[in-house]
Design a protein around this motif. Structure first.
Motif, PDB file in Angstrom:
ATOM      1  N   GLN A 167       0.843  -1.184   0.000  1.00 15.06           N
ATOM      2  CA  GLN A 167       0.000   0.000   0.000  1.00 15.06           C
ATOM      3  C   GLN A 167       0.880   1.237   0.000  1.00 15.06           C
ATOM      4  O   GLN A 167       1.779   1.348   0.841  1.00 15.06           O
ATOM      5  CB  GLN A 167      -0.853  -0.039   1.269  1.00 15.06           C
ATOM      6  CG  GLN A 167      -2.078   0.810   1.202  1.00 15.06           C
ATOM      7  CD  GLN A 167      -3.034   0.447   2.320  1.00 15.06           C
ATOM      8  OE1 GLN A 167      -2.696  -0.282   3.251  1.00 15.06           O
ATOM      9  NE2 GLN A 167      -4.237   0.965   2.233  1.00 15.06           N
ATOM     10  N   ILE A 190      -0.067  -3.384  -6.165  1.00 20.62           N
ATOM     11  CA  ILE A 190       0.240  -2.136  -5.476  1.00 20.62           C
ATOM     12  C   ILE A 190      -1.082  -1.396  -5.335  1.00 20.62           C
ATOM     13  O   ILE A 190      -1.748  -1.132  -6.331  1.00 20.62           O
ATOM     14  CB  ILE A 190       1.220  -1.285  -6.308  1.00 20.62           C
ATOM     15  CG1 ILE A 190       2.518  -2.054  -6.556  1.00 20.62           C
ATOM     16  CG2 ILE A 190       1.492   0.056  -5.622  1.00 20.62           C
ATOM     17  CD1 ILE A 190       3.380  -1.452  -7.653  1.00 20.62           C
ATOM     18  N   LEU A 243      10.291   0.458  -4.062  1.00 19.46           N
ATOM     19  CA  LEU A 243       9.931  -0.952  -3.925  1.00 19.46           C
ATOM     20  C   LEU A 243      11.245  -1.723  -3.967  1.00 19.46           C
ATOM     21  O   LEU A 243      11.941  -1.708  -4.978  1.00 19.46           O
ATOM     22  CB  LEU A 243       9.013  -1.386  -5.070  1.00 19.46           C
ATOM     23  CG  LEU A 243       7.745  -0.548  -5.272  1.00 19.46           C
ATOM     24  CD1 LEU A 243       7.010  -0.996  -6.531  1.00 19.46           C
ATOM     25  CD2 LEU A 243       6.823  -0.651  -4.059  1.00 19.46           C
TER      26      LEU A 243
END
Ligand SMILES: [Cu+2]
Length: 127
Positions: free
Chosen positions: A58, A123, A67
């Motif tokens: 999130q 995501i 990421l």
């Protein structure tokens, strides 16, 4: 069987169901990207080992997020990660952490997969 036996069986079934439910819900809950103490972009580490863990991350709309794909396995399946919404197709060397930085401009749910679309994650961008 007596009524007492049935009560015991029912209690046991309910207890098992409760544990399963808890694991299922816990497993589904997304991991939120956390802002680094240094004040840098938010970051979330995704372990790649026969799948993505956490599979759902999130992040916030408009904020840069790192990421960090930490690839543990050596299967050719997971050697590439693809995030179509962000035009990402990235090779992930085994035993290394690969950072992919994105800055979502739209809220929504965006999938990421391995190069063959077998491993899946998503995501979630909060508006
Ligand atoms: Cu694959």
């Amino acid at each position: 069987m007596s009524a007492t036996d049935w009560t015991v069986i029912l209690a046991a079934v309910l207890a098992i169901a409760a544990v399963n439910w808890w694991f299922f819900v816990a497993g589904q809950s997304p991991a939120a990207a956390v802002v680094a103490e240094s004040g840098g972009p938010a970051e979330v580490v995704i372990t790649v080992d026969g799948g993505y863990s956490p599979a759902v991350v999130q992040v916030r709309k408009g904020e840069r997020v790192r990421l960090v794909f930490d690839r543990k396995d050596t299967s050719s399946c997971s050697e590439e990660v693809v995030i179509p919404a962000f035009d990402v197709r990235q090779f992930l060397p085994s035993g290394e952490r690969t950072v992919i930085e994105i800055q979502p401009t739209e809220a929504g749910r965006f999938p990421f997969t391995c190069g063959m679309s077998m491993l899946r994650g998503s995501i979630i961008v909060d508006g």
